[in-house]
Write a protein that holds these residues in place. Sequence first.
Motif, short mmCIF file in Angstrom:
data_model
loop_
_atom_site.label_atom_id
_atom_site.label_comp_id
_atom_site.label_asym_id
_atom_site.label_seq_id
_atom_site.Cartn_x
_atom_site.Cartn_y
_atom_site.Cartn_z
N SER A 34 -65.24 7.34 1.41
CA SER A 34 -66.09 8.52 1.53
C SER A 34 -65.56 9.34 2.69
N ALA A 74 -63.00 1.80 -1.67
CA ALA A 74 -64.16 2.69 -1.65
C ALA A 74 -63.98 3.61 -0.45
N ASP A 133 -70.07 -3.44 -5.81
CA ASP A 133 -71.36 -2.78 -5.68
C ASP A 133 -71.15 -1.53 -4.84
N LEU A 134 -70.97 -0.41 -5.53
CA LEU A 134 -70.64 0.84 -4.86
C LEU A 134 -71.87 1.72 -4.64
N GLY A 135 -73.04 1.17 -4.93
CA GLY A 135 -74.27 1.96 -4.87
C GLY A 135 -74.85 2.09 -6.27
N ARG A 136 -75.78 3.00 -6.44
CA ARG A 136 -76.46 3.18 -7.73
C ARG A 136 -75.58 4.04 -8.64
N THR A 137 -74.64 3.38 -9.29
CA THR A 137 -73.62 4.10 -10.07
C THR A 137 -74.01 4.30 -11.52
N ARG A 138 -75.06 3.63 -11.99
CA ARG A 138 -75.46 3.67 -13.41
C ARG A 138 -74.27 3.29 -14.31
N PRO A 145 -73.42 6.99 -4.74
CA PRO A 145 -72.37 5.97 -4.86
C PRO A 145 -71.06 6.41 -4.19
N PRO A 186 -77.72 3.87 -0.79
CA PRO A 186 -76.92 3.59 -1.99
C PRO A 186 -77.16 4.57 -3.13
N ASP A 187 -78.06 5.56 -2.92
CA ASP A 187 -78.35 6.51 -3.99
C ASP A 187 -77.18 7.46 -4.26
N VAL A 228 -67.93 4.93 -12.40
CA VAL A 228 -67.16 4.97 -11.15
C VAL A 228 -66.40 6.29 -11.09
#
Length: 216
Positions: free
Chosen positions: A143, A141, A112-117, A65, A62-63, A120
């Motif tokens: 990729s 989502a 919850d798309l990963g660690r997005t801080r 996003p 998840p690091d 988006v």
Amino acid sequence: MAPPVYDCSDPDARAEGLAAAARAARAGALVVLPTDTVYGLGCDAFSADGVRALLAAKNRGPDMPVPVLIGSWSTIDGLVLGVPRTARLLVEAFWPGGLSIVLPHAPSLGWDLGRTRGTVMLRMPLHPVAIELLRDVGPMAVSSANISGSPPASTVQEAVAQLGESVSVYLDGGPSGDPVASTVVDLTGSQPRVLREGAVPLAEVSEVLGREVQLA
């Protein structure tokens, strides 16, 4: 049993495939779709199970996003905290196309798309099959359709070879265009920054915004 591959050059197969892909995405499953760059591996952006499955299929954590693809200009309004004038200018100039925009996402969104801080990355792709699916499913989502560290798939056969049965539906749109990544513009700070120069040249971004934009 191998997952179905739908030939989108055939009108009947395209309609059947798009309906099957939409059902799969709504159920939290994964689909492979053609885009204007390379093939994409996608799921409903609001499905936590789908995003987890996407990361697992790519063997990725998840690091990094997952970006979100949308099917219309107006969709952006419901996904972000606010749409600054710079974003409107870029959307009008380059969407649909190879430009991604990073903005603070709306805090009320249940994704919850990963660690997005709290941000988006959004893009509207220039591909009719992708647009039709996105307008049916909503934000997805998406990729690149490959296992992390392997080359992105430029044909559906390459995607099948890498992802196999982890995907429920494959949409075959023929060979993709040049495997050039989108240009990524970060609008989360006081000044626009280009995080990655790709399909849209830095000079064109600067021209549209009326200022020199730096490559971060």
